[in-house]
Design a protein around this motif. Sequence first.
Motif, PDB file in Angstrom:
ATOM      1  N   THR A 218      -3.395   0.886  -9.325  1.00 22.74           N
ATOM      2  CA  THR A 218      -3.919  -0.150  -8.307  1.00 22.74           C
ATOM      3  C   THR A 218      -4.145  -1.206  -9.253  1.00 22.74           C
ATOM      4  OG1 THR A 218      -4.594   1.394  -6.462  1.00 22.74           O
ATOM      5  CG2 THR A 218      -5.626  -0.653  -6.516  1.00 22.74           C
TER       6      THR A 218
ATOM      7  N   GLN B 170       0.906   5.758  -0.943  1.00 13.43           N
ATOM      8  CA  GLN B 170       0.109   6.728  -1.247  1.00 13.43           C
ATOM      9  C   GLN B 170       0.313   7.488  -2.658  1.00 13.43           C
ATOM     10  OE1 GLN B 170       0.872   9.814   1.971  1.00 13.43           O
ATOM     11  NE2 GLN B 170      -0.978   9.115   2.980  1.00 13.43           N
ATOM     12  N   ALA B 171      -0.697   8.166  -3.032  1.00 16.60           N
ATOM     13  CA  ALA B 171      -0.385   8.486  -4.465  1.00 16.60           C
ATOM     14  C   ALA B 171       0.666   9.645  -4.498  1.00 16.60           C
ATOM     15  CB  ALA B 171      -1.782   9.377  -5.024  1.00 16.60           C
TER      16      ALA B 171
ATOM     17  N   LYS C 216      -0.163   6.488  -9.210  1.00 16.17           N
ATOM     18  CA  LYS C 216      -1.574   7.149  -9.054  1.00 16.17           C
ATOM     19  C   LYS C 216      -2.590   5.929  -8.771  1.00 16.17           C
ATOM     20  CE  LYS C 216      -0.246   9.996 -13.199  1.00 16.17           C
ATOM     21  NZ  LYS C 216      -0.474  10.118 -14.729  1.00 16.17           N
ATOM     22  N   PRO C 217      -3.717   6.538  -8.232  1.00 16.42           N
ATOM     23  CA  PRO C 217      -4.675   5.530  -7.690  1.00 16.42           C
ATOM     24  C   PRO C 217      -4.997   4.519  -8.856  1.00 16.42           C
ATOM     25  CG  PRO C 217      -5.216   7.703  -6.925  1.00 16.42           C
ATOM     26  CD  PRO C 217      -4.051   7.807  -7.840  1.00 16.42           C
ATOM     27  N   GLU C 218      -5.067   4.844 -10.132  1.00 14.67           N
ATOM     28  CA  GLU C 218      -5.194   4.174 -11.212  1.00 14.67           C
ATOM     29  C   GLU C 218      -4.319   3.045 -11.563  1.00 14.67           C
ATOM     30  OE1 GLU C 218      -5.247   7.649 -11.200  1.00 14.67           O
ATOM     31  OE2 GLU C 218      -4.682   8.356 -13.203  1.00 14.67           O
TER      32      GLU C 218
ATOM     33  N   THR D 218      -1.412  -1.312  -4.154  1.00 18.72           N
ATOM     34  CA  THR D 218      -2.615  -0.340  -3.940  1.00 18.72           C
ATOM     35  C   THR D 218      -2.105   0.916  -3.782  1.00 18.72           C
ATOM     36  OG1 THR D 218      -3.840  -2.305  -2.903  1.00 18.72           O
ATOM     37  CG2 THR D 218      -4.710  -0.028  -2.394  1.00 18.72           C
ATOM     38  N   VAL D 219      -2.632   1.865  -4.590  1.00 17.26           N
ATOM     39  CA  VAL D 219      -2.294   3.146  -4.412  1.00 17.26           C
ATOM     40  C   VAL D 219      -3.499   4.068  -3.802  1.00 17.26           C
ATOM     41  CG1 VAL D 219      -1.396   5.413  -5.395  1.00 17.26           C
ATOM     42  CG2 VAL D 219      -0.927   3.051  -6.536  1.00 17.26           C
ATOM     43  N   SER D 220      -3.165   4.633  -2.700  1.00 14.48           N
ATOM     44  CA  SER D 220      -4.620   5.515  -2.048  1.00 14.48           C
ATOM     45  C   SER D 220      -4.269   6.774  -2.431  1.00 14.48           C
ATOM     46  CB  SER D 220      -4.262   5.148  -0.441  1.00 14.48           C
ATOM     47  OG  SER D 220      -3.167   5.735  -0.041  1.00 14.48           O
ATOM     48  N   SER D 221      -5.787   7.468  -2.575  1.00 17.58           N
ATOM     49  CA  SER D 221      -5.537   8.976  -2.898  1.00 17.58           C
ATOM     50  C   SER D 221      -5.494   9.973  -1.734  1.00 17.58           C
ATOM     51  CB  SER D 221      -7.005   9.006  -3.925  1.00 17.58           C
ATOM     52  OG  SER D 221      -7.989   9.027  -2.952  1.00 17.58           O
TER      53      SER D 221
ATOM     54  N   LEU E 152       0.805  -0.952  -0.136  1.00 16.39           N
ATOM     55  CA  LEU E 152      -0.150   0.012  -0.058  1.00 16.39           C
ATOM     56  C   LEU E 152       0.864   1.280  -0.071  1.00 16.39           C
ATOM     57  CD1 LEU E 152      -2.621   1.389   0.313  1.00 16.39           C
ATOM     58  CD2 LEU E 152      -2.536   1.235   2.594  1.00 16.39           C
TER      59      LEU E 152
END
Length: 125
Positions: A89, A12-13, A85-87, A122-125, A10
């Motif tokens: 993920t 962060q963006a 980026k979240p995309e 997993t990239v969180s926004s 995990l």
Amino acid sequence: VQLQASGGGLVQAGGSLRVSCTFSVRTFGSYPMGWFRQAPGKEREFVAAISPSGRRIVYADTVKGRFAISRENGEMVYLQMNNLKPEDTATYYCAAARSARSDFAPKVSDDYDYWGQGTLVTVSS
């Protein structure tokens, strides 16, 4: 012949992550290697590929300038992912192709013969 992907997690963006793939074969340096990813509910898509010689590298347009593929011709291939980026993920899969062409770096999944089990990013926004 076995591929093992690792290093997902995990983040962060805007952050970075490196995923790795080990390939247990005596002549690792002779195989084109690639990374693909699959997000939930979506088709698997090409990310990056590197030829056995390392001279030819190709990227998907969506990751160009942010991701970097590299290999150690002992038994490892890496995917350095920056400015995530979240995309981005997805579950990331490494793959190897049986080919005698030193500058072959395929973008099509059907060109690959061996696949690892995947590692989740997993990239969180």
